[in-house]
Design a protein around this motif. Structure first.
Motif, mmCIF file in Angstrom:
data_model
loop_
_atom_site.group_PDB
_atom_site.id
_atom_site.type_symbol
_atom_site.label_atom_id
_atom_site.label_comp_id
_atom_site.label_asym_id
_atom_site.label_seq_id
_atom_site.Cartn_x
_atom_site.Cartn_y
_atom_site.Cartn_z
ATOM 1 N N ASP A 115 24.428 6.852 -0.619
ATOM 2 C CA ASP A 115 24.264 8.192 -1.185
ATOM 3 C C ASP A 115 22.962 8.321 -1.966
ATOM 4 O OD1 ASP A 115 26.667 9.009 -0.092
ATOM 5 O OD2 ASP A 115 27.812 8.449 -1.873
ATOM 6 N N HIS A 116 21.961 7.617 -1.537
ATOM 7 C CA HIS A 116 20.607 7.763 -2.067
ATOM 8 C C HIS A 116 19.645 7.965 -0.895
ATOM 9 C CE1 HIS A 116 22.430 6.039 -5.679
ATOM 10 N NE2 HIS A 116 21.374 6.439 -6.353
ATOM 11 N N VAL A 117 18.484 8.522 -1.211
ATOM 12 C CA VAL A 117 17.430 8.711 -0.212
ATOM 13 C C VAL A 117 16.267 7.800 -0.581
ATOM 14 C CG1 VAL A 117 15.724 10.311 0.738
ATOM 15 C CG2 VAL A 117 18.070 11.071 0.343
ATOM 16 N N VAL A 118 15.860 6.964 0.369
ATOM 17 C CA VAL A 118 14.743 6.045 0.155
ATOM 18 C C VAL A 118 13.518 6.592 0.891
ATOM 19 C CG1 VAL A 118 13.866 3.711 0.488
ATOM 20 C CG2 VAL A 118 16.268 4.070 -0.112
ATOM 21 N N VAL A 119 12.413 6.732 0.183
ATOM 22 C CA VAL A 119 11.192 7.325 0.741
ATOM 23 C C VAL A 119 10.012 6.401 0.481
ATOM 24 C CG1 VAL A 119 9.595 9.284 0.652
ATOM 25 C CG2 VAL A 119 12.048 9.672 0.380
ATOM 26 N N THR A 120 9.202 6.179 1.507
ATOM 27 C CA THR A 120 7.937 5.464 1.328
ATOM 28 C C THR A 120 6.797 6.463 1.504
ATOM 29 O OG1 THR A 120 7.842 4.847 3.680
ATOM 30 C CG2 THR A 120 8.856 3.276 2.153
ATOM 31 N N THR A 121 5.797 6.358 0.638
ATOM 32 C CA THR A 121 4.674 7.295 0.652
ATOM 33 C C THR A 121 3.374 6.517 0.657
ATOM 34 O OG1 THR A 121 5.961 8.929 -0.576
ATOM 35 C CG2 THR A 121 3.571 9.213 -0.570
ATOM 36 N N ARG A 122 2.440 6.939 1.524
ATOM 37 C CA ARG A 122 1.136 6.273 1.579
ATOM 38 C C ARG A 122 0.022 7.311 1.634
ATOM 39 N NH1 ARG A 122 0.911 2.828 6.952
ATOM 40 N NH2 ARG A 122 2.722 1.931 5.873
ATOM 41 N N ASP A 123 -1.146 6.900 1.168
ATOM 42 C CA ASP A 123 -2.341 7.746 1.185
ATOM 43 C C ASP A 123 -2.932 7.743 2.596
ATOM 44 O OD1 ASP A 123 -4.797 8.965 0.897
ATOM 45 O OD2 ASP A 123 -5.357 7.889 -0.922
ATOM 46 N N ILE A 124 -3.031 8.929 3.219
ATOM 47 C CA ILE A 124 -3.599 9.028 4.568
ATOM 48 C C ILE A 124 -4.841 9.922 4.570
ATOM 49 C CG2 ILE A 124 -1.394 8.603 5.721
ATOM 50 C CD1 ILE A 124 -1.283 11.670 6.259
ATOM 51 N N SER A 125 -5.506 10.018 3.427
ATOM 52 C CA SER A 125 -6.666 10.905 3.318
ATOM 53 C C SER A 125 -7.757 10.541 4.323
ATOM 54 C CB SER A 125 -7.229 10.857 1.890
ATOM 55 O OG SER A 125 -6.273 11.291 0.952
ATOM 56 N N GLU A 126 -8.028 9.243 4.477
ATOM 57 C CA GLU A 126 -9.064 8.831 5.416
ATOM 58 C C GLU A 126 -8.679 9.186 6.845
ATOM 59 O OE1 GLU A 126 -10.159 4.775 5.008
ATOM 60 O OE2 GLU A 126 -10.840 4.981 2.928
ATOM 61 N N SER B 155 0.830 -1.210 0.000
ATOM 62 C CA SER B 155 0.000 0.000 0.000
ATOM 63 C C SER B 155 0.864 1.259 0.000
ATOM 64 C CB SER B 155 -0.917 0.011 1.221
ATOM 65 O OG SER B 155 -0.165 -0.057 2.417
ATOM 66 N N ASP B 156 2.185 1.105 0.059
ATOM 67 C CA ASP B 156 3.104 2.243 0.036
ATOM 68 C C ASP B 156 3.785 2.346 -1.325
ATOM 69 O OD1 ASP B 156 2.416 2.433 2.643
ATOM 70 O OD2 ASP B 156 4.411 2.087 3.467
ATOM 71 N N VAL B 157 4.143 3.567 -1.673
ATOM 72 C CA VAL B 157 4.954 3.801 -2.869
ATOM 73 C C VAL B 157 6.403 3.944 -2.413
ATOM 74 C CG1 VAL B 157 5.400 5.304 -4.834
ATOM 75 C CG2 VAL B 157 3.051 4.971 -4.026
ATOM 76 N N LEU B 158 7.282 3.117 -2.968
ATOM 77 C CA LEU B 158 8.704 3.152 -2.628
ATOM 78 C C LEU B 158 9.447 3.940 -3.706
ATOM 79 C CD1 LEU B 158 11.106 2.144 -0.901
ATOM 80 C CD2 LEU B 158 11.210 0.159 -2.419
ATOM 81 N N THR B 159 10.166 4.972 -3.275
ATOM 82 C CA THR B 159 10.905 5.819 -4.215
ATOM 83 C C THR B 159 12.347 5.940 -3.768
ATOM 84 O OG1 THR B 159 8.876 7.133 -4.492
ATOM 85 C CG2 THR B 159 10.899 8.010 -5.453
#
Length: 473
Positions: free
Chosen positions: A235-246, A143-147
């Motif tokens: 030397d990279h940045v790892v970010v996880t993003t999830r929808d928290i609208s609810e 459910s997360d976007v990994l970037t």
């Protein structure tokens, strides 16, 4: 190898049959031209039945793209980061019994590609942990976007889940500036936090921001990220993003409920105390003197407390059930609300051309309070019309309900806002001697629960005008 070990074709086939791996030769489209006899022992198929079929026909649908990338590597058709260092890949393959087994396939060096055929060996690794395949499934279905960002904020990798979570195609987002999708009001904080991850290795950023979904709507997202200090992603940045609208919606509703409770408790402690003090004093004087006027004052205090309690209960309970929201007949509802208010000699005029979507019960309560406000507060002053010299007080005020493309309004031609509009919606605020001060507070609460903006302004005739602007217009 010495000739003593390989003296005939039969000897060669025997070696291929006993080999731990299946040797396969295909054309560039992966149509099988040759498969070694070991396939019967490893996968249960007769070699002749496989020749002429496409190798991909036996590969699990979710793994086909990776297999194509691995077996056509070097053709310029694809560039994948799921390849192993030895050129192999792991994937699910349907055996002769119809079960899915895990194969590890290693393609021959790219020299053979120049000859328009592919050579690779495959072996059953079902009993071996498959981190790469599991990781691929994880980043696809999570459910997360990994970037993965480089130190300049460019996207090195974004997981396939971006399509399900945010609606965008993975390939499109791979080359995009993701900060362009962040709401302008949240962009500065997002950039500051990203910069801090770059400057402070070990710092974990947690950012709540609005993100533009592929359908054009703004959703609330939470991003957590950190700089990788060692390993392949150094030397990279790892970010996880999830929808928290609810979650944000629940938090906002909880905040509104808390504000409603605070108003309710303040009103109880303050506005009920005054009539109670009057009642207490009147009863004491009544006991001492027996005068009728003290009993009458006590009765008026009791009546006022009943009125306050009724308004406070409405204020505490008022809300909107999303399932009850529907298109309402504002003209008919206005007539119904008018009949439930002591309107004296006042007049109702409706100019309804548009429909309104609302909770019918809450809408009725809103109209009743506005009508009562117009009648009660219209008498706080009088006004003379310059064109016809007709005076308007509270008794003969005209109240108009109308619609506009942006929503609806309720206005009157009474005395207007004699003390301005600054404290108009505060609980307990009233300029009428008999008012409880909760009518407009209730109106504001109903408007907020419908996602309407309410604007108090002067009407064309100098009276009060309340405009209700639907936020989704």
């Amino acid at each position: 190898m010495s000739d003593q070990y390989l003296t005939s074709t039969d000897d060669f086939e025997a070696i291929l049959a006993d080999a731990p791996a299946v040797l396969t030769v295909t054309d560039p489209d992966l149509e099988t031209q040759f498969v070694s006899p070991a396939i019967e022992r490893v996968l249960g198929y007769d070699a002749d039945s496989i020749v002429g079929t496409n190798w991909l026909d036996f590969v699990h649908p979710e793994d086909k793209d990776r297999v194509v990338s691995a077996l056509t590597l070097g053709t310029g058709d694809s560039d994948t980061e799921t390849e192993r260092a030895d050129g192999g890949t792991e994937y699910r393959f349907r055996n002769a019994e119809g079960d899915w087994v895990w194969l590890e396939t290693i393609a021959s060096p790219t020299a053979e590609i120049d000859r328009d055929y592919r050579v690779f060996t495959s072996r059953d690794v079902s009993d071996r942990p498959r981190f790469e395949a599991r990781f691929h499934q994880f980043v696809t279905h999570t459910s997360d976007v990994l970037t993965v960002f480089d130190m300049e904020g460019n996207v090195d990798y974004i997981s396939p889940s971006v399509e399900r979570v945010l609606g965008y195609d993975q390939e499109t987002m791979q080359d995009a500036d993701l900060f362009e999708y962040v709401h302008p009001d949240d962009l500065s904080n997002a950039l500051d936090e990203f910069g801090r991850m770059i400057e402070e290795p070990g710092y974990v950023a947690v950012i709540e921001h609005r993100y533009r979904h592929a359908d054009g709507d703004w959703i609330w997202a939470e991003s957590r990220g950190q700089q990788v200090e060692n390993g392949p992603l150094e030397d990279h940045v790892v970010v996880t993003t999830r929808d928290i609208s609810e979650r944000k919606q629940r938090e906002q509703e909880l905040q509104r409920q808390n504000q409603r409770l605070e108003r309710f408790s303040d009103a109880i402690s303050h506005d009920l105390r005054n009539p109670l003090d009057v009642l207490d004093g009147s009863l004491e004087l009544a006991r001492e003197t027996g005068a009728e006027e003290h009993f009458e004052r006590a009765e008026r205090s009791i009546d006022r407390m009943y009125t306050l309690i009724d308004d406070l209960l409405v204020l505490a309970k008022q809300g909107v059930d999303p399932e009850e929201v529907e298109t309402v007949d504002l003209d008919s509802l206005s007539q119904q609300a008018w009949s439930m208010v002591d309107t004296q000699d006042a007049t109702l005029d409706t100019k309804v051309d548009e429909t309104v979507t609302a909770d019918e019960g809450a809408m009725l309560e809103l109209l009743e309070n506005l009508f009562r406000n117009s009648v009660e507060h219209g008498s706080t002053g009088s006004r003379t019309e310059s064109d016809d010299s007709v005076e308007h007080g509270g008794d003969d005020v005209t109240v108009t309900v109308g619609t506009e493309p942006w929503g609806f309004y309720v206005e009157d031609d009474g005395a207007g806002f004699v003390d301005g509009t600054e404290n108009l919606f505060e609980p307990g605020y009233s300029t009428a001697e008999e008012g409880t001060g909760f009518g407009l507070c209730i109106v504001e609460q109903i408007a907020d629960s419908h996602d309407w903006d309410i604007i108090a302004t002067d009407s064309e005739h100098g009276g009060a005008r309340f405009e209700f602007v639907c936020r989704d217009n």
